[in-house]
Design a protein around this motif. Structure first.
Motif, mmCIF file in Angstrom:
data_model
loop_
_atom_site.group_PDB
_atom_site.id
_atom_site.type_symbol
_atom_site.label_atom_id
_atom_site.label_comp_id
_atom_site.label_asym_id
_atom_site.label_seq_id
_atom_site.Cartn_x
_atom_site.Cartn_y
_atom_site.Cartn_z
ATOM 1 N N ALA A 1 68.513 -32.114 -35.158
ATOM 2 C CA ALA A 1 67.980 -32.668 -36.405
ATOM 3 C C ALA A 1 67.917 -31.638 -37.528
ATOM 4 O O ALA A 1 67.627 -31.994 -38.665
ATOM 5 C CB ALA A 1 66.602 -33.263 -36.165
ATOM 6 N N THR B 1 70.406 -30.114 -38.900
ATOM 7 C CA THR B 1 71.482 -30.389 -39.852
ATOM 8 C C THR B 1 71.522 -31.880 -40.167
ATOM 9 O O THR B 1 71.106 -32.711 -39.348
ATOM 10 C CB THR B 1 72.842 -29.969 -39.277
ATOM 11 O OG1 THR B 1 73.127 -30.783 -38.136
ATOM 12 C CG2 THR B 1 72.850 -28.505 -38.877
ATOM 13 N N ILE B 2 72.029 -32.220 -41.312
ATOM 14 C CA ILE B 2 72.120 -33.622 -41.715
ATOM 15 C C ILE B 2 73.090 -34.373 -40.808
ATOM 16 O O ILE B 2 72.824 -35.503 -40.401
ATOM 17 C CB ILE B 2 72.555 -33.729 -43.193
ATOM 18 C CG1 ILE B 2 71.437 -33.204 -44.076
ATOM 19 C CG2 ILE B 2 72.920 -35.161 -43.550
ATOM 20 C CD1 ILE B 2 71.770 -33.145 -45.545
ATOM 21 N N ILE B 3 74.188 -33.749 -40.449
ATOM 22 C CA ILE B 3 75.171 -34.396 -39.585
ATOM 23 C C ILE B 3 74.587 -34.620 -38.186
ATOM 24 O O ILE B 3 74.925 -35.592 -37.512
ATOM 25 C CB ILE B 3 76.461 -33.551 -39.509
ATOM 26 C CG1 ILE B 3 77.128 -33.537 -40.877
ATOM 27 C CG2 ILE B 3 77.415 -34.076 -38.457
ATOM 28 C CD1 ILE B 3 78.299 -32.604 -40.992
ATOM 29 N N ILE C 1 71.509 -35.414 -37.386
ATOM 30 C CA ILE C 1 70.390 -36.358 -37.310
ATOM 31 C C ILE C 1 70.717 -37.605 -36.476
ATOM 32 O O ILE C 1 69.928 -37.987 -35.620
ATOM 33 C CB ILE C 1 69.869 -36.716 -38.724
ATOM 34 C CG1 ILE C 1 69.190 -35.484 -39.326
ATOM 35 C CG2 ILE C 1 68.904 -37.895 -38.677
ATOM 36 C CD1 ILE C 1 68.773 -35.650 -40.761
ATOM 37 N N TRP D 1 68.914 -38.685 -32.955
ATOM 38 C CA TRP D 1 68.378 -40.019 -32.690
ATOM 39 C C TRP D 1 68.882 -40.540 -31.341
ATOM 40 O O TRP D 1 68.132 -41.128 -30.573
ATOM 41 C CB TRP D 1 68.762 -40.970 -33.817
ATOM 42 C CG TRP D 1 68.203 -42.336 -33.632
ATOM 43 C CD1 TRP D 1 68.889 -43.461 -33.294
ATOM 44 C CD2 TRP D 1 66.833 -42.717 -33.731
ATOM 45 N NE1 TRP D 1 68.033 -44.517 -33.189
ATOM 46 C CE2 TRP D 1 66.753 -44.083 -33.455
ATOM 47 C CE3 TRP D 1 65.671 -42.030 -34.031
ATOM 48 C CZ2 TRP D 1 65.569 -44.784 -33.455
ATOM 49 C CZ3 TRP D 1 64.479 -42.731 -34.040
ATOM 50 C CH2 TRP D 1 64.441 -44.078 -33.757
#
Length: 135
Positions: free
Chosen positions: A93, A95-97, A99, A103
């Protein structure tokens, strides 16, 4: 979008998780007494390969043996696996990629914690197919 996320997950995380769960399943099945845990490990390997668009639901016909098995599983393996998935999710989580991959790791916590008496179904399945009736 779901297919793209599943392919990214499969390449970066899913293959390794599935191999680990499958090896654990083979070991459990070789020990005969732990065959139910081996079958649960194979179920977790399947879920780890393609987690997006699928969900974990409780089986309507799961009874006391599943509960007792889950307690044994939690003590010996479940909490370690859940902690590993949580730690990996936190790391992903950052890094944006990562996330969506984080999940997916969080989705694997319930099945790694209590795998017996659960079934993995498509999220798009009709409501009656998601919750199998008692036979």
């Amino acid at each position: 979008m779901r297919t793209l996320l599943n392919v990214i997950w499969l390449v970066l995380c899913g293959v390794w998780l599935a191999i680990g769960y499958a090896v654990a399943g083979i070991i459990c099945c070789l020990l005969i007494v732990t065959i139910p845990f081996g079958l649960a490990s194979f179920r977790m390997a399947d879920f780890a390969l393609w987690p997006f668009g699928r969900q974990l639901v409780r089986r309507a016909d799961a009874g006391a043996p599943s509960t007792i098995g889950n307690i044994i599983w939690i003590v010996f393996a479940g909490w370690w696996l859940a902690l590993a998935h949580l730690t990996t999710a936190v790391a992903l989580a950052v890094t944006i990629i990562g996330i969506p991959l984080a999940w997916a790791n969080l989705k694997l916590i319930p099945v790694s914690l209590v795998p017996l008496g659960r079934v993995i179904v498509d999220s798009d399945a009709p409501q009656d197919a998601r919750y199998p009736a008692v036979n």
